[in-house]
Every structure is written in structure tokens, then in C-alpha cells.
Design an enzyme around this catalytic site. Sequence first.
Site, PDB file in Angstrom:
ATOM      1  N   HIS A   1      -2.350  17.804  -8.514  1.00 22.40           N
ATOM      2  CA  HIS A   1      -3.221  18.080  -9.655  1.00 22.40           C
ATOM      3  C   HIS A   1      -2.358  17.959 -10.899  1.00 22.40           C
ATOM      4  O   HIS A   1      -1.286  18.558 -10.963  1.00 22.40           O
ATOM      5  CB  HIS A   1      -3.818  19.480  -9.541  1.00 22.40           C
TER       6      HIS A   1
ATOM      7  N   ASP B   1     -15.206  15.036  -5.296  1.00 19.40           N
ATOM      8  CA  ASP B   1     -14.745  16.298  -5.868  1.00 19.40           C
ATOM      9  C   ASP B   1     -15.741  17.418  -5.554  1.00 19.40           C
ATOM     10  O   ASP B   1     -15.866  18.366  -6.320  1.00 19.40           O
ATOM     11  CB  ASP B   1     -14.641  16.113  -7.391  1.00 19.40           C
TER      12      ASP B   1
END
Lengths: 326, 415
Positions: free
Chosen positions: B168, B294
Amino acid sequence: MTSPEYTYPEGAAAFPHRGLVGIAGLAPHEIMFLLDEAQQWVELNRHAQKRRELLSGLTIINAFFENSTRTLLSFEIAGKRLGADVVNMAVATSSVKKGETLIDTAMTLNAMRADAIAIRHGSSGAVQLIADKVDCPVINAGDGQHEHPTQALLDALTIRQAKRAFNGLRVTICGDILHSRVARSNILCLTSLGADVRVCAPPALMPAEIERMNVRVFHDFDAALQGADVVMMLRLQMERMQGQFIPSPREYRHLYGLSLERLAKAEPDALVMHPGPMNRGVEIESDVADLAGRSQITTQVEMGVAIRMACLDVLTRKARGLEGWA
Amino acid sequence: MSIHPPLTITGGKLVLPDGRIEPGSLRCEGGFIAAVGDVKPQPGDEVHDAAGKLVTPGLVDVAVFTIDKPAFHFGGITRAALMPDQNPPLDTAARVRFAAQSGKPDFWVHPLAAATRNLDGESLAEIALMREAGARAIATGRRWIQDSGTMLRLLQYAAMMDMVVVAHAEDAGLVGNAVATAGEMATRLGLPSAPAEAEALAISRDLALAEMAGARIHFRKVTTAAGLDLVRRAKGRGLGVTAGVSPAYFMLSDLAMAQFRTFAHLSPPLRCEADRKAVIAAIADGTIDMISSDHDPRGPEDKRLPFADSAPGMAGAETLLPLTMSLVRDGVISMSRAFDLLAANSASLLGVDAGRLAAGAEADIAVIDPDRPWIVDSDKMAAAAGNTPFDKQPVQGRVLALFKGGVAVKAKKAG
């Protein structure tokens, strides 16, 4: 007092909004309508007998999810002067802070059949969220860092009393713009009315792309003050002066404190304003805060009651079945 | 599997691994694709007539936050990498093993091992044991690993085991408690915001560390022009880097947060219009390798809150395919490249033999009408929650039939 572009239609069309969640979305003539409506209450409030029975029988709830003394008091006095039953709900100290409880609280207030609710909450957008869930008008008494519309209206009323017109008026707003809902509402209100608004803060306290809100950005307070007609100081939270945003209160005062010497850079008759509570000796020197004829700080508080009376009156007209509003 | 007869899908247009899209048939046996092209059903086969529609690999999704089979099946997704951000996190072999079994038989979950214990970003988790238990890759979770020393040691360890690290990319110091990208929208709404450069800063550091460690790194979502430039240049230098994105970042800008719409509260936050266009350009030029859903369904208890108090994330499984199809219709990518982005590249990232219509690959197959119009309706979604920023939006592209391991998936009707 009102220039032609502010002329507004009579009756309900003068203020077609169900509540007052923000200045964003208000047309200039709608802002002027509220200021004009407030004028009568300014005069009433100066009499010994201040009570009207306009809202007699109506229940107004002040739901404050964040600590407040002056705004809460101002809303309470406004409601009571109009004859309403005012109930204060201070939930800042209780465990009701966020989560489903916010919506649940809104539903609870709604079920109690309030006729208007004034809400303050620490999260931007929280007031809109509640307004969407309840049937009565909602007045935003400050939500996070988003808006504080009654503050902007009372500031505008204060300015209008002294300066009469907004067009081309140079207003300098200085302080923690980043975290200030007062700054945002004032920028929206004053630019909408035609004022030339400047904002001044160190970069750490200036929100990104604020110039897109039609203001000029300054980091140098002296430059921002040049020729200003109104100087609006914002309160700096002490916890933001401990090194994270500002090295120290002393350093902040050195760069951004409003002293008599600095004020001299503005117009000779420039107004000094502050939404309170003040940090005397930090963002504003005592001799400036108390400067007779220039400091409007107590006038702002006075106008606050009148503005909130006007908002409560106008927003409950439909429920009260006033001709043209029902 | 053996109780199911072989399957032949006839009369469709096959999206083939070499980029061709050709009429043909496809036969599956024992859970695998047996033959592709000019094949005829054999006696005893179950036959599915694709009636001229597209026959594609089942979508392989990197990554999702919840196993939500009805939504995945609606969206044509047959496999997904599961983020370690579960409760409790996927940071031990036992939890990974359990997660790896949790979708069978009609959905395969590829757990991503938590890089650090409890996803605390500090102490390395038992990655080798989790690999034994079925972890396909390592993930830092929803957050960036702030400590550069920890990140370097993680990447070195991952390189030793030849596992990719799914990262991330948001610099934690810049981000703080931000819920929006710094800009006019965040300023007007009064939301805590962080500069978009937080992404490029994180990518820049992680690329340097990955290069030092000789590790492969996958940035799960790259959403800014500056971040994409860094990835583009690193690829140019031959580094083992890949990048993903989800449709929200090529469809929406931060304007979608207007009215404090918490369905548009995503992580990383939505960006400016110029960044949105940069994402589209990066999909077109190959900088972005995969598009993921996602998928992160969130109910009212997480979303019906003031914006900054709400949880980030969107239910994306059902809209992954149609929104990617919009890129095909707009001429950004070809149809065959769409399925590289949705299936082939993610399968190869995870090291699974799927995501392509070729003999020997696992028989995960979707029959798709790429033009079929429908309207996204957050009240009628197959997902566990309807938190989509695309509510009421008309889209095109719908899965008509889905096969996992050569067996038809019984889709629950949405609504």
C-alpha cells in the site's frame, strides 16, 4: 442599504431552504434577506422588554455534540426571546460521540417532535447527515472544519452596520484558516456579497487550493493588512501552537498578532473582529481588542442573538403556517 | 469434481491468450481446460451454448477485503486474493489455511500473508509458514510500513522466498488522519486531507528498497500521475515492479465526495481530475498491469456516519467488469487487453495457472455480454452491502454464465 442585485422576492420565495446547513448554496439575496430579517431583532434586543411570542408553543432543541458556551447560550437566548420552549442537549461530555448513535440521536430528537434543531458537531458533514434524517428545520451551529453559517451571518450583519455595503470591501481574515469553519463560512458569505477577501496564515495553517474560493492568499500579515477595511482574527487553538503547526505562541504573536502598530497598516477606520473566545496577547493584543469605535467583538456577540432569532423565525414560518410560507 | 461431467462451451467468441478473439469452442474435463478452438462436444458432455457472446477467463481479483461470493459470482470473479486485513488478521499459518479453503468449491481464495504481526508494521510475521499454508503473496495491508528498516528486511525475506510483496503506497507521516486528497474539494468540505504526493513518496522509497533487496513488489493501487511516473520509469529500468488500480480511480475524481458522500470515501482517497486522466493513460500504456475490485462491502454502521468517521472502501465486485468494459468502448484498451488486466496478469502475479483460455489451465470461465446495459442499484446488489459510488449509474457489460473448475456456478439472483 441593499443594492439592486440583492433585491429579493417577497414571501416564501425569499428563503426557500428547509434549514441552514451552510452558506454554500445560499444566493446573495437570500443572505441579505436573513440580514434584513435580523435587523428588527437587533432593535428589539435593545429594549428592556425583549420577549415576543412568535414561536410560542414550539420546541427548539440545541444539540451540541461539541463543547460550546457562547454559541449555545446565543441560540438559547434567541429561542427564548421568541417565546419558544428551548431545550439544550449537551452531549459533548457523554459517551454519545459518533457511530450509529449519531443517527440514532437524530431519530430520537425527531421522534420528540422538535420544531427546529440547532446542531454543533465535531465532524465535518455531521449536521447535513442529521438534517437528512429529521423532519424539522436544522440549523448548523458549527460542524467540524466545514461551516458555521450563523457566525458568518452575524459577522456580515456587524460589518453592514458599520460599512453599509459589501461590494469591494477589503476583508482580511487571519489565523488558522485550515481548521476554521468560521473562515470557510465567512469566505463564502463575504465573496458572495461582493467583498474582496484576503486570507492570511502560515503555510501549515492554510488549506490547499483555498484561492479557488475566490480569495487572495497571504503569508505576510503586514501585506495582507494593507488597505483593509475589516480585519477578522481567528482563534488559534493552543494545542496547535506546541510545535506541530507553529513553533510557539510567542512566535505566532510575533508574525501574526494584531497590534496597534500593525492595525495602522489597514484603513484608518478598519473594523477589528474576532469570533471569540480570544487568546489575548497571542492573536490579538488587548489594546486592539478593546479599541473603542474599531473593535466590533462585543457587537458580534450582540448580532449573534439577532441572527439566530431571524433564522429560527424564518425557518419555522412554514410550520407555523404563515401566509405565503405554508 | 469427478462427479461432474465434462463441459463443452460452444458457439462463443473466445478471448485467447495471444490476443486473438475468435469464434470457437472449448472443452473442459476434470476441472481443467482440455481443448480450445475447433472442438466438438463428446457424448455425455454438458453443453453450454454461448450464443455468440464472449467466452473469457474467470476474473482473478487482486485484491479483496471480504469473501463475498454472491458479489464475486455476479461480477464473473472466480478467484480473489484476500487481503490480510481480517479480524483477526491473516498473520498465522492456521488462519491462512482456513482462509484458503473458505471459498471452495465454487470460488478460490488466495490469501495474502500479513507482512507483519497483527499488521503492526513492526515485527515480521511467519511468512514461510504461511506460504506452506497456502499464502500466494505477502501484503502490507491497508497501511504503509512506515519503518524503512522493517520494509527492507521484509523485502529481503520475500526475495529469498521468491514471493511478491503487495504494498500500500501512502506515506504515513504525510497522511496522518487524512480522509481526502488536499485540494479544493477537501478544503470546501473541511475534511482532513493529505497531499497527493504522499503516494509518490511511498512508491519512491519502496522501489529503492525493493531494488536493494532484489525483491518483486506490486503496488496494489497507484492513483496519481507522479506515482505512475515512478512505476513507469522503474519498469523501464527492468525492476520487478507491477501496479494495480481499481475502477473508482479511472472513473471518479474527488468531486464524488460532494455532499459528504461516504460511499466515495476510499483508501487511498479519490484524486484530482488530472490524476484520473493519468490513471487512464497508464492503463493504456501498460504501466498499470491489473484492475482489481478492491471489494470491501460496508454496511450503514460503517458508512452512515460523518465522512471522516466513516470507514473507507467500496463494494466493487459487481462493477469491476462493466467499468473496465467502458475503457474498451472508449478505445483506451483492446478487449483482449481488458482480460489481461482482469485475469491473466493477476493470475501470474499470484502464480496460479488460471486467467487464460488455454489447454491445461484451470477451467475458470465466464460467458460475457460486454454490451448488455444495466443500472447499478445500491439497494439491489448481490454484495453483502451496497456501498458503491456508482449507484444509479447506467453501465454496460454483464456476466451471463460462470464456470469454476468446469462446473457451472449457480448465481444467486441479485435483488
